[in-house]
Design a protein around this motif. Sequence first.
Motif, PDB file in Angstrom:
ATOM      1  N   CYS A 121       0.507  -0.930  -0.028  1.00 25.98           N
ATOM      2  CA  CYS A 121      -0.024   0.195  -0.092  1.00 25.98           C
ATOM      3  C   CYS A 121       0.420   1.342  -0.086  1.00 25.98           C
ATOM      4  O   CYS A 121       1.900   1.319   0.690  1.00 25.98           O
ATOM      5  CB  CYS A 121      -1.131   0.310   1.202  1.00 25.98           C
ATOM      6  N   CYS A 130      -0.382   3.093   6.210  1.00 26.54           N
ATOM      7  CA  CYS A 130      -1.587   1.455   6.242  1.00 26.54           C
ATOM      8  C   CYS A 130      -0.096  -0.108   5.766  1.00 26.54           C
ATOM      9  O   CYS A 130       0.706  -0.303   6.377  1.00 26.54           O
ATOM     10  CB  CYS A 130      -2.066   1.461   5.338  1.00 26.54           C
ATOM     11  N   CYS A 153      -4.950  -1.995  -2.794  1.00 30.77           N
ATOM     12  CA  CYS A 153      -5.061  -2.502  -0.896  1.00 30.77           C
ATOM     13  C   CYS A 153      -6.793  -2.111  -0.494  1.00 30.77           C
ATOM     14  O   CYS A 153      -7.215  -1.460  -1.139  1.00 30.77           O
ATOM     15  CB  CYS A 153      -4.341  -0.853   0.063  1.00 30.77           C
ATOM     16  N   CYS A 193      -7.848  -0.960   2.158  1.00 33.20           N
ATOM     17  CA  CYS A 193      -7.867   0.453   2.687  1.00 33.20           C
ATOM     18  C   CYS A 193      -8.152   1.849   1.311  1.00 33.20           C
ATOM     19  O   CYS A 193      -8.318   2.355   1.670  1.00 33.20           O
ATOM     20  CB  CYS A 193      -6.932   1.220   3.390  1.00 33.20           C
TER      21      CYS A 193
HETATM   22 ZN   LIG Z   1      -3.625   0.614   2.432  1.00 31.72          ZN
END
Ligand SMILES: [Zn+2]
Length: 422
Positions: free
Chosen positions: A8, A13, A26, A28
């Motif tokens: 990421c 993260c 990712c 996220c």
């Molecule tokens: Zn991430």
Amino acid sequence: MSKSVLQCINPQCGKRYNALEIRYRCDCGELLDVIHDFESFNRTGEMWRKEFKKNLQLPAFFRFKDILLPDLPEEKIVTLFEGDTPLYLANRELQRIFGIKRLYFKHEGMNPTLSFKDRGMVAGVSWANYLGVKIVACASTGDTSASMSAYAAFAGLKRVVLLPEGKISLEQLCQPISSGAIVLGLQTDFDGCMKLVQELTAKHPIYLLNSMNPFRIEGQKIIGLETISQLNWKVPDWFIIPVGNAGNISALGKGLREAYELKIIDSLPRLAGIQVEAANPLYQSYKKNFSDFKPVVAQKTTASAIQIGNPVSAKKAIREIKYFNGVFEEVSEKELLDAKAIVDSAGISICPNSATAVAGMKKLREAGVIREKDLVVVILTAHGSKFSQATIDYHKDPKSTYSNPPKTLPPTLEAIERALNL
Ligand SMILES: [Zn+2]
Ligand SMILES: *Cc1c(COP(=O)(O)O)cnc(C)c1O
């Protein structure tokens, strides 16, 4: 042991994934980088440089493979002999006009499908081949679809391209049609196509080959290093590059950053990303010190390959511009078309997108940001022959600064003599 992982781009993260997993973001939501274990090679900068000079008869991708995709088996490589593009030293006239003596043009239009996208596709399509996918897809402002279609055709993969209808050149449209892609013209802009291709490839087993696929970035990242090797490892003061979806500037930065960390190069160049006024979200963000980034609705521009309002790789591009103490600049239609005419007339055929970089370089030089003594490399991203309509329109318009319209004559020697003032 695999040498590469996906990671990421958000340092908070930093989550990692297996490189063989098919994913473009990712969990996220952020983009991913391909990160390699270069230490396992146990090479000095000098050893890496030697490696890049080995096997000069093979396409560039083979020589640089250890730094690009070390895990990719050589027999999986799908190449049309991309890379090793010419690096032109500007002729006297261009040096004079632009006020820089050590001015170079790296002509990426001299790749197999006439744009730098081939460097991304040798990596992306080879990786797709390695993963064993059957169908590939992309959204495109023209050159990505031309390139992906050619490489996928060569590898025998089914290929689908999403294009904004009526917004790419005729030559660019001919490329995926002739190389057997399923060509879908959508009544939207590039950003609309980009959104849809992400939905399509998330839902179906179709491999996405836009530059948000981090393996594309790996292929493109050697542009800088290849240029520096052509300069006998002298590092330029500046690399100037046009910016649309911002994959290419991100790739250029990643490649140079890694080369510096591996001591392959001993100093850092600065980067300048050039946008058109019609589609300038990164320039606008730069003006506000990157305090925020807002997409725009891209307006019509002759630089249609960079008519993009919501660049997918914006965060990666900002990361690189900060690392390289870089700048963004914007140029008008007139500035870019005049710059195209100037470089074309020196015998180097360039496209309006490449001309954006040239015009930006000219502006930065005039503002004193680039100095007369600097060593400057402008990356020309595609060949002029892909954009014949823009060229004809410019030269037929008597209002154009450097117009050079063809003349029609009766078929007599007299008429020719009159036309030549003989
Ligand atoms: Zn991430
Ligand atoms: C794709 C393309 C660009 C822009 O590159 P990004 O990675 O989208 O920023 C510039 N010029 C040409 C000719 C292109 O095809």
